[in-house]
Design an enzyme around this catalytic site. Structure first.
Site, mmCIF file in Angstrom:
data_model
loop_
_atom_site.group_PDB
_atom_site.id
_atom_site.type_symbol
_atom_site.label_atom_id
_atom_site.label_comp_id
_atom_site.label_asym_id
_atom_site.label_seq_id
_atom_site.Cartn_x
_atom_site.Cartn_y
_atom_site.Cartn_z
ATOM 1 N N CYS A 28 0.866 -1.190 0.000
ATOM 2 C CA CYS A 28 0.000 0.000 0.000
ATOM 3 C C CYS A 28 0.898 1.234 0.000
ATOM 4 O O CYS A 28 2.048 1.151 -0.440
ATOM 5 C CB CYS A 28 -0.987 -0.027 1.167
ATOM 6 S SG CYS A 28 -0.227 0.010 2.810
ATOM 7 N N ARG A 62 -3.435 -0.623 5.374
ATOM 8 C CA ARG A 62 -3.987 -1.720 4.568
ATOM 9 C C ARG A 62 -3.069 -2.929 4.424
ATOM 10 O O ARG A 62 -3.482 -4.069 4.671
ATOM 11 C CB ARG A 62 -4.373 -1.193 3.176
ATOM 12 C CG ARG A 62 -5.526 -0.210 3.189
ATOM 13 C CD ARG A 62 -5.652 0.544 1.873
ATOM 14 N NE ARG A 62 -4.510 1.452 1.679
ATOM 15 C CZ ARG A 62 -4.329 2.222 0.619
ATOM 16 N NH1 ARG A 62 -5.206 2.180 -0.371
ATOM 17 N NH2 ARG A 62 -3.281 3.024 0.543
ATOM 18 N N ASP A 103 -8.131 3.855 0.952
ATOM 19 C CA ASP A 103 -7.180 4.291 1.972
ATOM 20 C C ASP A 103 -7.954 4.773 3.206
ATOM 21 O O ASP A 103 -8.713 5.737 3.121
ATOM 22 C CB ASP A 103 -6.363 5.440 1.359
ATOM 23 C CG ASP A 103 -5.353 6.012 2.323
ATOM 24 O OD1 ASP A 103 -5.333 5.599 3.499
ATOM 25 O OD2 ASP A 103 -4.589 6.887 1.884
HETATM 26 P P1 4NP Z 1 -1.874 2.801 4.034
HETATM 27 O O1 4NP Z 1 -2.546 4.123 4.595
HETATM 28 O O2 4NP Z 1 -1.288 3.141 2.675
HETATM 29 O O3 4NP Z 1 -2.999 1.844 3.940
HETATM 30 O O4 4NP Z 1 -0.818 2.405 5.049
HETATM 31 C C1 4NP Z 1 -1.882 5.359 4.645
HETATM 32 C C2 4NP Z 1 -1.059 5.629 5.703
HETATM 33 C C3 4NP Z 1 -0.431 6.863 5.776
HETATM 34 C C4 4NP Z 1 -0.627 7.815 4.795
HETATM 35 C C5 4NP Z 1 -1.450 7.512 3.716
HETATM 36 C C6 4NP Z 1 -2.070 6.284 3.651
HETATM 37 N N1 4NP Z 1 -0.008 9.084 4.879
HETATM 38 O O5 4NP Z 1 -0.264 9.939 4.019
HETATM 39 O O6 4NP Z 1 0.785 9.318 5.798
#
Ligand code: 4NP
Length: 153
Positions: A7, A13, A123
């Protein structure tokens, strides 16, 4: 078989996807190693989001020991299957992998369940617990489809 879930941050995720699929693979008696990584570098070294940990634990899966890491080009050589959570992640995987990129082993995870639909796992970073539960449900269904796909071989 070595499988990598990818991800953006590797805290919401993909650690959930890793935990769920590893749990199911172990239960099925498959000798699979499931890992996860993020295409971004924002959260390297951090534990999974507290709500990802919570929804995993609701299903008896402990992902608390995971530490976020960034996807690197060499991952494309090491892993047999690489599952992206969304279309941006897929593109970033290709960009980071450069000459190593192999479209044969890289797939949007929801395409296993709904072929060619390019459905994304949303997300949940700015979301609340119901958003993380929704992510869990999508990944639960997708990982069932992965187990079923490779059970027939
Ligand atoms: P992930 O979620 O990609 O599912 O781990 C996110 C975690 C952090 C961020 C974006 C998505 N961020 O912008 O910091």
């Amino acid at each position: 078989m070595k499988i990598l879930m990818v991800c953006l941050g590797n805290i919401c995720r993909s650690p959930l996807a890793e935990g769920i699929l590893q749990h199911k693979a172990n239960a099925a008696g498959f000798n699979w190693e499931v890992n996860s990584a993020g295409t971004g570098n924002y959260h390297i070294g951090e534990a999974p989001h507290i709500l990802s940990q919570k929804v995993a634990l609701m299903h008896g899966i402990d992902i608390s020991q995971h530490k976020a890491r960034q996807f690197v080009a060499n991952d494309m050589l090491i892993y047999d299957l690489i599952y992206a959570m969304d279309n941006d992640n897929y593109k970033a995987i290709a960009q980071i992998s450069k000459k190593n990129f192999d479209a044969q082993k890289t797939e949007l995870i929801m395409n296993v369940l709904f072929p060619n639909t390019h459905t994304e796992v949303p997300d949940p970073w700015f979301g609340t617990e119901p958003d993380f539960i929704k992510v869990y449900q999508m990944l639960d269904a997708a990982t069932d489809a992965i187990i079923e796909k490779y059970s027939n071989k």
